[in-house]
Design a protein around this motif. Structure first.
Motif, PDB file in Angstrom:
ATOM      1  N   GLU A 191      38.922  23.735  31.374  1.00 10.66           N
ATOM      2  CA  GLU A 191      37.740  24.276  30.495  1.00 10.66           C
ATOM      3  C   GLU A 191      38.030  24.316  29.053  1.00 10.66           C
ATOM      4  OE1 GLU A 191      36.512  28.999  30.088  1.00 10.66           O
ATOM      5  OE2 GLU A 191      37.423  28.544  32.113  1.00 10.66           O
ATOM      6  N   ARG A 192      39.150  24.640  28.524  1.00 11.53           N
ATOM      7  CA  ARG A 192      39.501  24.635  27.319  1.00 11.53           C
ATOM      8  C   ARG A 192      39.339  22.807  26.659  1.00 11.53           C
ATOM      9  NH1 ARG A 192      39.359  25.593  22.450  1.00 11.53           N
ATOM     10  NH2 ARG A 192      41.270  25.743  21.052  1.00 11.53           N
ATOM     11  N   SER A 193      40.097  22.016  27.418  1.00  8.69           N
ATOM     12  CA  SER A 193      39.769  20.463  27.157  1.00  8.69           C
ATOM     13  C   SER A 193      38.414  20.285  26.980  1.00  8.69           C
ATOM     14  CB  SER A 193      40.264  19.948  28.104  1.00  8.69           C
ATOM     15  OG  SER A 193      41.932  20.035  28.220  1.00  8.69           O
ATOM     16  N   ARG A 194      37.352  20.648  27.697  1.00  7.29           N
ATOM     17  CA  ARG A 194      35.932  20.182  27.864  1.00  7.29           C
ATOM     18  C   ARG A 194      35.431  20.805  26.378  1.00  7.29           C
ATOM     19  NH1 ARG A 194      36.441  21.132  33.304  1.00  7.29           N
ATOM     20  NH2 ARG A 194      36.215  23.269  33.088  1.00  7.29           N
ATOM     21  N   ALA A 195      35.924  22.188  26.177  1.00  5.08           N
ATOM     22  CA  ALA A 195      35.194  22.630  24.990  1.00  5.08           C
ATOM     23  C   ALA A 195      35.725  21.897  23.767  1.00  5.08           C
ATOM     24  CB  ALA A 195      35.936  23.972  24.988  1.00  5.08           C
ATOM     25  N   LEU A 196      37.123  21.504  23.728  1.00  5.30           N
ATOM     26  CA  LEU A 196      37.527  20.576  22.550  1.00  5.30           C
ATOM     27  C   LEU A 196      36.858  19.296  22.554  1.00  5.30           C
ATOM     28  CD1 LEU A 196      41.315  21.409  22.721  1.00  5.30           C
ATOM     29  CD2 LEU A 196      39.760  22.280  20.813  1.00  5.30           C
ATOM     30  N   GLU A 197      36.539  18.594  23.641  1.00  6.90           N
ATOM     31  CA  GLU A 197      35.943  17.509  23.772  1.00  6.90           C
ATOM     32  C   GLU A 197      34.362  17.466  23.179  1.00  6.90           C
ATOM     33  OE1 GLU A 197      34.459  14.636  27.128  1.00  6.90           O
ATOM     34  OE2 GLU A 197      36.639  14.737  27.201  1.00  6.90           O
ATOM     35  N   ALA A 198      33.679  18.709  23.588  1.00  6.04           N
ATOM     36  CA  ALA A 198      32.360  18.819  23.104  1.00  6.04           C
ATOM     37  C   ALA A 198      32.270  19.054  21.604  1.00  6.04           C
ATOM     38  CB  ALA A 198      31.801  19.994  23.893  1.00  6.04           C
ATOM     39  N   ALA A 199      33.209  19.590  21.155  1.00  6.48           N
ATOM     40  CA  ALA A 199      33.351  20.058  19.633  1.00  6.48           C
ATOM     41  C   ALA A 199      33.696  18.614  18.619  1.00  6.48           C
ATOM     42  CB  ALA A 199      34.361  20.898  19.481  1.00  6.48           C
ATOM     43  N   ALA A 200      33.891  17.600  19.410  1.00 10.99           N
ATOM     44  CA  ALA A 200      34.333  16.495  18.882  1.00 10.99           C
ATOM     45  C   ALA A 200      33.221  15.645  18.113  1.00 10.99           C
ATOM     46  CB  ALA A 200      35.377  15.404  19.683  1.00 10.99           C
ATOM     47  N   PRO A 201      33.316  14.862  16.925  1.00  8.44           N
ATOM     48  CA  PRO A 201      32.228  13.971  16.599  1.00  8.44           C
ATOM     49  C   PRO A 201      31.768  13.224  17.816  1.00  8.44           C
ATOM     50  CG  PRO A 201      33.953  14.092  15.043  1.00  8.44           C
ATOM     51  CD  PRO A 201      34.286  14.734  16.212  1.00  8.44           C
ATOM     52  N   ALA A 202      30.127  12.769  17.595  1.00 12.74           N
ATOM     53  CA  ALA A 202      29.565  11.878  18.385  1.00 12.74           C
ATOM     54  C   ALA A 202      30.248  10.558  18.650  1.00 12.74           C
ATOM     55  CB  ALA A 202      28.247  11.706  18.068  1.00 12.74           C
ATOM     56  N   ASP A 203      30.747   9.922  17.478  1.00  8.14           N
ATOM     57  CA  ASP A 203      31.486   8.494  17.612  1.00  8.14           C
ATOM     58  C   ASP A 203      33.213   8.886  17.616  1.00  8.14           C
ATOM     59  OD1 ASP A 203      31.974   9.485  14.897  1.00  8.14           O
ATOM     60  OD2 ASP A 203      31.582   7.643  13.898  1.00  8.14           O
ATOM     61  N   ALA A 204      33.598   9.861  18.178  1.00  9.16           N
ATOM     62  CA  ALA A 204      35.037   9.854  18.059  1.00  9.16           C
ATOM     63  C   ALA A 204      35.698   9.301  19.214  1.00  9.16           C
ATOM     64  CB  ALA A 204      35.491  11.501  18.185  1.00  9.16           C
ATOM     65  N   VAL A 205      36.957   9.005  18.874  1.00  8.51           N
ATOM     66  CA  VAL A 205      37.916   8.579  19.909  1.00  8.51           C
ATOM     67  C   VAL A 205      38.821   9.737  20.532  1.00  8.51           C
ATOM     68  CG1 VAL A 205      39.880   7.070  20.851  1.00  8.51           C
ATOM     69  CG2 VAL A 205      37.841   6.124  19.166  1.00  8.51           C
ATOM     70  N   LEU A 217      48.057   7.391  17.250  1.00  6.30           N
ATOM     71  CA  LEU A 217      46.515   7.400  17.438  1.00  6.30           C
ATOM     72  C   LEU A 217      45.827   8.287  16.499  1.00  6.30           C
ATOM     73  CD1 LEU A 217      46.571   6.678  21.215  1.00  6.30           C
ATOM     74  CD2 LEU A 217      45.747   5.218  19.465  1.00  6.30           C
ATOM     75  N   VAL A 218      46.479   9.302  16.462  1.00  3.89           N
ATOM     76  CA  VAL A 218      46.049  10.656  15.434  1.00  3.89           C
ATOM     77  C   VAL A 218      45.994  10.197  14.262  1.00  3.89           C
ATOM     78  CG1 VAL A 218      46.501  13.016  14.566  1.00  3.89           C
ATOM     79  CG2 VAL A 218      46.626  12.481  17.060  1.00  3.89           C
ATOM     80  N   GLU A 219      47.041   9.463  13.638  1.00  2.00           N
ATOM     81  CA  GLU A 219      46.888   8.915  12.272  1.00  2.00           C
ATOM     82  C   GLU A 219      45.660   8.182  12.004  1.00  2.00           C
ATOM     83  OE1 GLU A 219      50.895   7.312  10.996  1.00  2.00           O
ATOM     84  OE2 GLU A 219      51.756   9.463  10.948  1.00  2.00           O
ATOM     85  N   HIS A 220      45.531   7.308  12.981  1.00  3.96           N
ATOM     86  CA  HIS A 220      44.407   6.311  12.889  1.00  3.96           C
ATOM     87  C   HIS A 220      43.212   7.192  12.853  1.00  3.96           C
ATOM     88  CE1 HIS A 220      46.600   2.245  12.740  1.00  3.96           C
ATOM     89  NE2 HIS A 220      47.387   2.898  13.763  1.00  3.96           N
ATOM     90  N   GLY A 221      43.035   8.434  13.504  1.00  2.00           N
ATOM     91  CA  GLY A 221      41.672   9.027  13.369  1.00  2.00           C
ATOM     92  C   GLY A 221      41.457   9.437  14.837  1.00  2.00           C
ATOM     93  N   ALA A 222      42.232   9.299  15.833  1.00  2.00           N
ATOM     94  CA  ALA A 222      41.805  10.098  17.228  1.00  2.00           C
ATOM     95  C   ALA A 222      41.869  11.594  16.974  1.00  2.00           C
ATOM     96  CB  ALA A 222      42.773   9.223  18.073  1.00  2.00           C
ATOM     97  N   VAL A 223      40.911  12.039  18.095  1.00  2.00           N
ATOM     98  CA  VAL A 223      40.720  13.485  18.173  1.00  2.00           C
ATOM     99  C   VAL A 223      41.707  13.637  19.509  1.00  2.00           C
ATOM    100  CG1 VAL A 223      39.524  15.547  18.938  1.00  2.00           C
ATOM    101  CG2 VAL A 223      38.581  13.829  17.322  1.00  2.00           C
ATOM    102  N   LEU A 224      42.866  14.443  19.226  1.00  2.00           N
ATOM    103  CA  LEU A 224      43.898  14.583  20.385  1.00  2.00           C
ATOM    104  C   LEU A 224      43.813  15.928  21.121  1.00  2.00           C
ATOM    105  CD1 LEU A 224      46.462  13.462  21.757  1.00  2.00           C
ATOM    106  CD2 LEU A 224      47.731  14.756  20.300  1.00  2.00           C
ATOM    107  N   ILE A 225      43.795  15.769  22.455  1.00  2.00           N
ATOM    108  CA  ILE A 225      43.555  16.952  23.106  1.00  2.00           C
ATOM    109  C   ILE A 225      44.869  16.976  24.062  1.00  2.00           C
ATOM    110  CG2 ILE A 225      42.308  18.131  24.984  1.00  2.00           C
ATOM    111  CD1 ILE A 225      39.806  17.090  23.838  1.00  2.00           C
TER     112      ILE A 225
END
Length: 201
Positions: A93-107, A21-29
């Protein structure tokens, strides 16, 4: 943004699916990786663990002695609950911070081994379960990871059942298949996830 909870039983091949999924472009947490990071030397997380369990859970270099801590908490549900009460909020807390930093159209794919057990499905837009037959899981754990059959069966039975995981799944990725077939299925799932993420723009 589309948030995806990714889970699967031990030996089901979830790590392989998250890699694809990361290879396809997903942001992984990755919850497991974050759980290790929040108790690294010098962190408030490690200080809290030492306060709760004593300095004997530290290795000679000042890092967390995981096998020793594991032996303490797996033998005692009360102590396991104490450890979880320290680590889980920090991971969240860390997961939410990483998610908030992801692009608006990210998976954004949250790789969460105990998603089913901890009742976390409602936190995500959808849940993807990597599924494999128990016999396949056992083969992988004994063959690829070198576990004894007894240890492998104990780890498997400590997790949610296959049925419980499938019950919360929005998408199931069968992983009793050769790698090329798994790659095709993940590509198909990725197209669907990317399509669902798009309207949020």
């Amino acid at each position: 943004m589309l948030t995806v909870g990714l889970t699967g039983g031990i030996g089901a091949g979830k790590s392989e699916v998250s890699r694809l999924l990361v290879e396809h472009g997903a942001v992984l947490i990755d919850a497991d990786r974050i759980a290790r990071e929040v108790v690294e030397p010098g962190t408030p997380g490690l200080a809290a663990v030492v306060e709760a369990f004593g300095p004997e859970v530290l290795a000679a270099d000042g890092s967390l002695d995981r096998p020793r801590l594991g032996a303490i908490v797996f033998a005692d549900p009360g102590k396991r609950a104490v450890l979880n009460s320290i680590v889980h909020p920090l991971v969240g807390e860390r997961s939410r911070a990483l998610e908030a930093a992801a692009p608006a159209d990210a998976v954004v794919v949250h790789d969460v081994p105990l998603l089913t057990e901890n009742g976390l499905a409602p936190l995500y837009d959808l849940v993807v379960v990597v599924d494999a037959a128990p016999a396949t899981q056992l083969d992988r754990l004994t063959g690829l990871r070198g576990m004894s059959e007894e240890d492998a069966r104990a780890r498997m039975s400590a997790q949610a059942t296959r049925e419980q995981r499938l019950e919360i799944a929005d998408i199931v990725i069968e992983n009793d298949v050769p790698l090329p077939e798994l790659e095709r299925r993940v590509a198909e799932v990725w197209r669907e996830l990317a399509r669902r993420a798009r309207p949020a723009r």
